[in-house]
Structures are given as C-alpha cells and as structure tokens.
Scaffold this motif. Structure first.
Motif, PDB file in Angstrom:
ATOM      1  N   ALA A   4       0.594  -1.271  -0.004  1.00 38.97           N
ATOM      2  CA  ALA A   4      -0.100  -0.260  -0.068  1.00 38.97           C
ATOM      3  C   ALA A   4       0.943   1.279   0.209  1.00 38.97           C
ATOM      4  N   ALA A   5       2.030   1.190   0.013  1.00 44.32           N
ATOM      5  CA  ALA A   5       3.176   2.366   0.335  1.00 44.32           C
ATOM      6  C   ALA A   5       3.355   2.900  -1.007  1.00 44.32           C
ATOM      7  N   ARG A   6       3.818   3.969  -0.897  1.00 49.62           N
ATOM      8  CA  ARG A   6       4.095   4.860  -1.975  1.00 49.62           C
ATOM      9  C   ARG A   6       5.616   5.473  -2.305  1.00 49.62           C
ATOM     10  N   GLY A   7       6.304   5.288  -1.127  1.00 48.73           N
ATOM     11  CA  GLY A   7       7.760   5.698  -1.191  1.00 48.73           C
ATOM     12  C   GLY A   7       8.818   5.082  -1.826  1.00 48.73           C
ATOM     13  N   ASP A   8       9.902   5.785  -2.114  1.00 54.36           N
ATOM     14  CA  ASP A   8      10.903   5.269  -3.008  1.00 54.36           C
ATOM     15  C   ASP A   8      11.663   4.423  -2.031  1.00 54.36           C
ATOM     16  N   TRP A   9      11.663   4.696  -0.713  1.00 53.43           N
ATOM     17  CA  TRP A   9      12.239   3.936   0.415  1.00 53.43           C
ATOM     18  C   TRP A   9      11.230   3.387   1.210  1.00 53.43           C
ATOM     19  N   LEU A  10      11.319   2.101   1.667  1.00 54.62           N
ATOM     20  CA  LEU A  10      10.564   1.475   2.591  1.00 54.62           C
ATOM     21  C   LEU A  10      11.354   1.318   3.983  1.00 54.62           C
ATOM     22  N   VAL A  47      14.829  -0.129   2.713  1.00 54.60           N
ATOM     23  CA  VAL A  47      15.240  -0.864   1.566  1.00 54.60           C
ATOM     24  C   VAL A  47      14.571  -0.021   0.520  1.00 54.60           C
ATOM     25  N   ARG A  48      15.112   0.054  -0.625  1.00 55.07           N
ATOM     26  CA  ARG A  48      14.648   0.661  -1.774  1.00 55.07           C
ATOM     27  C   ARG A  48      13.244  -0.019  -2.252  1.00 55.07           C
TER      28      ARG A  48
END
Length: 227
Positions: A75-81, A146-147
């Motif tokens: 569900a996330a949208r970031g470049d990094w998690l 992590v990316r």
C-alpha cells in the motif's frame, strides 16, 4: 535545496497501546514521510491512538509481522520502505539520513540499543551491533530500510512466523551490501526484562541456530505478546 527520495514508514502492530504513541512521536516530527500502521486486529486502543495522529494511515492485515509488513509495503508509495517495530524509537535524523543515501546504497539499518541502563542489555546491544556489522544482516528492531524496487524484486519478507527479519536479510545480502548507520534505534527492553535477560538471549540464540540449520523453529513462547 537538495532533492530527497520519499520514504514510507511501515509499523506492524498488535495490542501496542502502551508504546505506539511514543513510536509515532519519534517519526512524525521528522521530514515529511508516509506513515502506515498495519494492525492485526488489536483488542486494545492501538488503532484509536494511531488513527488520531495526523499523518498516519491505519491498515488491517492478518497476524504476523511478515504478512503485516508486506501488506504495508503493497500500500506504500515511497521510494524507500522503512520497517519499524511498534516498540522501537526511530533516531531523530533517521529519515533525512535514509533519503540522503547515494544511489548505490539499496538497503540498510541502524545501530541498536535497548531502553534503560542495565549493563547486560547494553552489552547485548554492543554484541548485536558487531554481529550486524560483520554479517550485514539486521534484526527487525534495527529499523530496516530498503529501496522499494529492490523489495519488490525480492518478493518482500518471506512468510515466516518468526525470524522474518533474518530471512529477509539473507535475501538482501545476496544482491547488495546493506549499510549500518551510526544512529541508534532504541527498543523497549520489557521483553528481555520480563523473560530474564540471559534466558531471553539464549532463546534468541537457539532460534538463530535453528534457522541457520533449516530446522523447525523452537522457543516461540518468547514471542508471545508481552505488553
């Protein structure tokens, strides 16, 4: 102004009403980020506390950190998690440090410290940091990041009931060299204190040994919900 990568902070929860507020408070004042709390049907006020905080999105997933973190990542949208345990405080400069990592850095974690002043726990943290530096495999309470592209390529966290952090770290190590940043993530020491410091350390050692030998995991009583 430098251009920063976006970050999604993913926090799995289950009955963490005593600590989720402090954990979120360690994240929200930092540079803008997407914050997702992935709850597993808590019976306490965890969800209410998280939902009341501006900038936090609450999701539901089946019980199990691996399943919850994978659901948050989907569900996330970031470049990094960034995967953060609900009882762990993020270092004040953590998000800025992650976002500023050069393109060649694909994953990493922070140094670890337990809350409190017990010398035994400080010793365990030092040993754990040395282990992480030598093996480049971090435990989940070190705030693994992590990316997104790499996380998706690896298929996320393996479907483990426990040791999902180590299993994922082994996957990471095959394709990259994760960094260990100097800032410390601070984990609530309650589990080690309530179970006994040396007993808890021994149980974690047994779990690691069984995982490395690919034997059925034992000692799961250590992972019962201690709140």
């Amino acid at each position: 102004m430098p251009e920063f990568d976006t970050i999604s902070v993913i926090i799995p929860t289950l009955n963490e009403e005593a600590r989720i507020g402090a954990t979120l408070a360690s994240v929200l004042p930092q540079r803008p980020a997407e914050v997702l709390v992935v709850d597993s049907h808590s019976s306490d006020t965890t969800v209410a506390i998280a939902a009341a905080m501006i900038g936090v999105r609450v999701l539901q997933a089946d019980k199990g950190r691996a399943r919850q973190m994978n659901a948050g990542a989907a569900a996330a949208r970031g470049d990094w998690l960034l995967f953060l345990h609900a009882d762990t405080l993020l270092p004040p400069s953590a998000l800025e440090r992650i976002s500023a990592q050069p393109e060649g850095i694909l994953a990493g974690a922070f140094r670890h410290r337990f809350s409190g002043d017990d010398w035994r726990l400080r010793l365990i943290s030092r040993l754990d940091n040395t282990r992480a530096r030598l093996t480049r495999i971090a435990f989940g309470d070190q705030a693994i990041f992590v990316r997104r592209t790499l996380f998706e390529r690896l298929g996320g966290f393996p479907p483990c009931d426990v040791m999902e952090d180590v299993a994922f770290g082994e996957l990471l190590r095959k394709v990259t060299t994760p960094v260990l940043l100097r800032e410390e993530a601070i984990t609530d020491a309650r589990k080690f204190e309530q179970m006994g410091v040396w007993t808890s350390l021994a149980r974690v050692g047994v779990l690691l040994a069984f995982h490395r030998l690919r034997l059925p995991l034992v000692g799961r009583s250590f992972f019962k919900e201690i709140r």
